[in-house]
Design a protein around this motif. Structure first.
Motif, PDB file in Angstrom:
ATOM      1  N   VAL A 162       0.839  -1.203   0.000  1.00 48.37           N
ATOM      2  CA  VAL A 162       0.000   0.000   0.000  1.00 48.37           C
ATOM      3  C   VAL A 162       0.873   1.252   0.000  1.00 48.37           C
ATOM      4  O   VAL A 162       0.597   2.226  -0.714  1.00 48.37           O
ATOM      5  N   GLU A 163       1.935   1.206   0.792  1.00 46.28           N
ATOM      6  CA  GLU A 163       2.871   2.330   0.865  1.00 46.28           C
ATOM      7  C   GLU A 163       3.425   2.667  -0.518  1.00 46.28           C
ATOM      8  O   GLU A 163       3.403   3.821  -0.953  1.00 46.28           O
ATOM      9  N   LEU A 164       3.927   1.658  -1.228  1.00 52.09           N
ATOM     10  CA  LEU A 164       4.499   1.894  -2.560  1.00 52.09           C
ATOM     11  C   LEU A 164       3.437   2.386  -3.540  1.00 52.09           C
ATOM     12  O   LEU A 164       3.715   3.255  -4.384  1.00 52.09           O
ATOM     13  N   PHE A 165       2.224   1.869  -3.423  1.00 58.84           N
ATOM     14  CA  PHE A 165       1.122   2.327  -4.267  1.00 58.84           C
ATOM     15  C   PHE A 165       0.905   3.833  -4.091  1.00 58.84           C
ATOM     16  O   PHE A 165       0.752   4.577  -5.075  1.00 58.84           O
ATOM     17  N   LEU A 166       0.909   4.278  -2.842  1.00 57.27           N
ATOM     18  CA  LEU A 166       0.683   5.697  -2.570  1.00 57.27           C
ATOM     19  C   LEU A 166       1.820   6.562  -3.092  1.00 57.27           C
ATOM     20  O   LEU A 166       1.590   7.667  -3.610  1.00 57.27           O
ATOM     21  N   TYR A 167       3.052   6.100  -2.962  1.00 52.43           N
ATOM     22  CA  TYR A 167       4.182   6.853  -3.509  1.00 52.43           C
ATOM     23  C   TYR A 167       3.998   7.079  -5.012  1.00 52.43           C
ATOM     24  O   TYR A 167       4.227   8.178  -5.527  1.00 52.43           O
ATOM     25  N   HIS A 168       3.599   6.031  -5.709  1.00 55.64           N
ATOM     26  CA  HIS A 168       3.464   6.136  -7.163  1.00 55.64           C
ATOM     27  C   HIS A 168       2.269   7.000  -7.566  1.00 55.64           C
ATOM     28  O   HIS A 168       2.310   7.659  -8.613  1.00 55.64           O
ATOM     29  N   LYS A 169       1.219   7.005  -6.750  1.00 51.53           N
ATOM     30  CA  LYS A 169       0.019   7.760  -7.092  1.00 51.53           C
ATOM     31  C   LYS A 169       0.121   9.242  -6.727  1.00 51.53           C
ATOM     32  O   LYS A 169      -0.613  10.066  -7.283  1.00 51.53           O
TER      33      LYS A 169
END
Length: 414
Positions: A162-169
């Motif tokens: 989830v953390e990496l998803f948020l960084y990319h978004k």
């Protein structure tokens, strides 16, 4: 420009996220922008609502020109992973729902360390069709793994996805350290979207001042060399090292000239107090959290400030914000944190370094500082000079430019 800021901590809470957010928002209001903050009822770190507030579904107030919306959350003390997670999740839901009623927003900011707040910022940006900025204050949940607050690796692995998803978004990421930026790039996040705005200090508030005579008398500190830790007493801070140092000094001929103050609250405070009582460590004074104005009084009685974190590679990437407050108040630092923050201490020449979780190293640095008046005076002189390079108002201006750029880009696509 209308800035919507989602944060789990805000004054009258006095921890680092609350102070940074408030001081930045004040500067943005001064610059002529509208700022709305969504937060909860102040309760950190004890998990008890501050006097004058109630944990309501919705309440408004204005602080220094900032429009503040406080929403209901499940309140838990800063201890117990499950209850704290419920606290975080409740704020995520409540802040997202409340954000839908804030009109004409140009840009949204969500701040960590826990990123459920950032989840709400992302969801709000989708509904409002405006850009959002991830303010990265901690590599979370990796810090949970390091301190052992939760043992389920599968759960942590999911949170990291989830953390990496948020960084990319995120349209942009504002990191508080260069090391965080490097870490994200190594994990595949585009460096073009990551900018660094370090923590800093309000140099108009944190300035050199004489020792507070009333506090000296209250705690029997006259004629003592006082070293203090001011901040959260959590698992990551490994404050047993300070107790080990105090215990070692009690057995020495001149140990009575030293006193330690530990001010603050947190998950590990009760255990620290119990140990001090059992071992008869009467050279340590525990003080509960106090207001921001009172904190400055306690800073003033310190001859040295102890900054300490658990010995782990993760914590080499952080810069404790209290470092800059010590510098502003001309308090020499005994720095038990490796990495980026240690390099600041060395480059600004404001204190001594010791290995984290090494009480002998702490004692040696404490003695060296107390026994060398010229060294002590040099650190005191250099502190305020270095603090000017981390002036909070200037740093707020840098972040404002980042937000403004995102808002302009959005208008250009409409």
């Amino acid at each position: 420009m209308h800035i919507l800021f989602l944060t789990d901590n805000f004054p009258p809470e006095v921890n680092a996220p609350a102070s940074r957010t408030f001081e930045h928002c004040v500067e943005w209001v001064k610059a002529g922008h509208r700022v709305t903050v969504i937060t909860g009822a102040p309760n950190f770190p004890r998990g008890k609502v501050f006097g004058g507030y109630r944990n309501r579904i919705w309440q408004r107030e204005t602080m220094a020109g900032i429009h503040v919306i406080r929403v209901w959350t499940y309140i838990a003390a800063n201890e117990g992973f499950a209850k704290r997670t419920l606290d975080y999740l409740s704020f995520m839901v409540a802040s997202f729902l409340s954000s839908l009623f804030v009109r004409r927003v140009d840009v949204i900011v969500g701040t960590s360390p826990q990123f459920f707040t950032v989840c709400a910022a992302y969801a709000s940006s989708l509904f409002k069709r405006v850009p959002w900025v991830f303010e990265l204050r901690d590599i979370w949940p990796e810090s949970i793994r390091v301190v052992g607050a939760i043992k389920q690796n599968q759960a942590l692995d999911l949170l990291e996805k989830v953390e990496l998803f948020l960084y990319h978004k995120a349209n942009a990421i504002v990191s508080v350290t260069h090391a965080f930026r490097t870490s994200l790039i190594r994990r595949g996040v585009s460096g073009d979207k990551i900018q660094v705005v370090t923590n800093g200090v309000d140099v108009s508030r944190f300035t050199p001042r004489n020792k507070d005579d009333e506090l000296l008398q209250l705690h029997g500190l006259q004629g003592k060399f006082v070293a203090g830790y001011i901040g959260t007493h959590g698992l990551a801070h490994a404050l047993d090292t300070v107790l080990d140092a105090a215990k070692a000094l009690k057995t020495t001929a001149d140990g009575n000239r030293f006193r330690f103050i530990l001010l603050g609250d947190g998950a590990n405070k009760a255990a620290l107090q119990k140990r001090a009582r059992v071992e008869g460590l009467d050279n340590i004074i525990f003080v509960d959290s106090v207001s921001k104005d009172q904190v400055v009084r306690y800073w003033s009685v310190l001859d040295a400030s102890i900054i300490h974190l658990k010995k782990d590679e993760l914590f080499t990437t952080v810069i404790p914000s209290k470092l800059f407050e010590c510098m502003g108040m001309a308090i020499p630092v005994l720095h038990g944190v490796e990495g980026e923050s240690a390099r600041i201490v060395e480059s600004e020449d404001v204190g001594l370094l010791f290995e984290p979780e090494n009480p002998e190293g702490l004692v040696n640095c404490l003695r060296r500082l107390a026994d060398d008046p010229e060294l002590f005076a040099r650190f005191k002189t250099n502190g305020p000079l270095g603090a000017k390079r981390y002036d909070r108002s200037s740093l707020a201006g840098v972040m404002l430019e980042i937000l403004n750029t995102q808002a302009i880009r959005q208008r250009g696509t409409e």
